[in-house]
Enzyme design. Structure first.
Site, mmCIF file in Angstrom:
data_model
loop_
_atom_site.group_PDB
_atom_site.id
_atom_site.type_symbol
_atom_site.label_atom_id
_atom_site.label_comp_id
_atom_site.label_asym_id
_atom_site.label_seq_id
_atom_site.Cartn_x
_atom_site.Cartn_y
_atom_site.Cartn_z
ATOM 1 N N HIS A 31 32.465 43.509 52.947
ATOM 2 C CA HIS A 31 33.699 42.823 53.351
ATOM 3 C C HIS A 31 34.298 43.511 54.576
ATOM 4 C CE1 HIS A 31 37.837 41.148 52.776
ATOM 5 N NE2 HIS A 31 38.183 42.358 53.194
ATOM 6 N N GLU A 32 34.408 44.837 54.514
ATOM 7 C CA GLU A 32 34.971 45.588 55.644
ATOM 8 C C GLU A 32 34.095 45.464 56.886
ATOM 9 O OE1 GLU A 32 37.961 46.503 55.563
ATOM 10 O OE2 GLU A 32 38.220 46.253 53.408
ATOM 11 N N HIS A 35 34.913 42.403 58.716
ATOM 12 C CA HIS A 35 36.037 42.567 59.651
ATOM 13 C C HIS A 35 35.547 43.150 60.974
ATOM 14 C CE1 HIS A 35 39.344 41.412 57.097
ATOM 15 N NE2 HIS A 35 39.063 42.339 56.183
ATOM 16 N N GLU A 101 40.920 37.604 55.885
ATOM 17 C CA GLU A 101 40.452 38.119 54.601
ATOM 18 C C GLU A 101 39.462 37.151 53.956
ATOM 19 O OE1 GLU A 101 40.829 41.163 53.214
ATOM 20 O OE2 GLU A 101 41.797 41.586 55.134
#
Length: 173
Positions: A31-32, A35, A101
């Site tokens: 997930h990070e 980003h 997100e």
């Protein structure tokens, strides 16, 4: 954090490592990395800078027009506008953050698996709820607003959507 894809860093807390299973930690890291891959930090920084520029110029414009009549009033209004407009500028910045997100969740689901990311989000939710009970805090992860459990008006300033909404979006993938 970082200004570009090639100059970014992801840090993991011991709390995350202690409260999530290995596949959940990997999903959070994916997930990070989503980003990082999507350039979210840079884009958010530019958006915040743009909003702050609007705050400054609107406040200065009003100050210049009031200063001709009353310098003390102009000074007070200038600071008042700086504060109020800065809070209002957080609304589109937070909205953008919430949208990113969902994109980072989708990136994690694509790279590492939808079920691992859903499991990670649910584990984070359990962790937040347990910490709130144990430490009698309103929001155990208030610094990052990971839980996204803001309600009413404060929802406009949340940087993360509610975990239930994120899980639902992942289930629709």
């Amino acid at each position: 954090t970082g200004p570009s894809k090639n100059n970014s860093m992801v840090a993991v807390s011991t709390g995350l490592l202690q409260n999530l299973k290995e596949d959940e930690v990997k999903a959070v890291l994916a997930h990070e990395m989503g980003h990082v891959y999507n350039g979210d930090m840079f884009t958010t920084t530019v958006l915040a800078g743009l909003m702050n520029t609007f705050v400054y110029f609107i406040s200065r414009w009003v100050y210049r027009h009031l200063a001709e009549r009353n310098g003390a009033l102009a000074f007070g209004v200038y600071f008042f506008l700086q504060i109020v407009l800065s809070f209002l500028a957080m609304i589109p910045i937070s909205w953008f953050s919430r949208r990113r997100e969902y994109a980072a969740d989708a990136f994690s689901a694509k790279v590492y698996g939808r079920e691992a990311m859903i499991s990670a989000l649910r584990a984070i939710d359990r962790w937040v709820n347990r910490a709130q009970f144990e430490y009698s805090t309103q929001d155990a992860l208030a610094t990052m607003k990971i839980s996204g459990n803001s309600s009413g008006f404060m929802h406009l300033f949340a940087t993360h959507p509610p975990i239930e909404a994120r899980v639902a979006a992942l289930e629709r993938l």
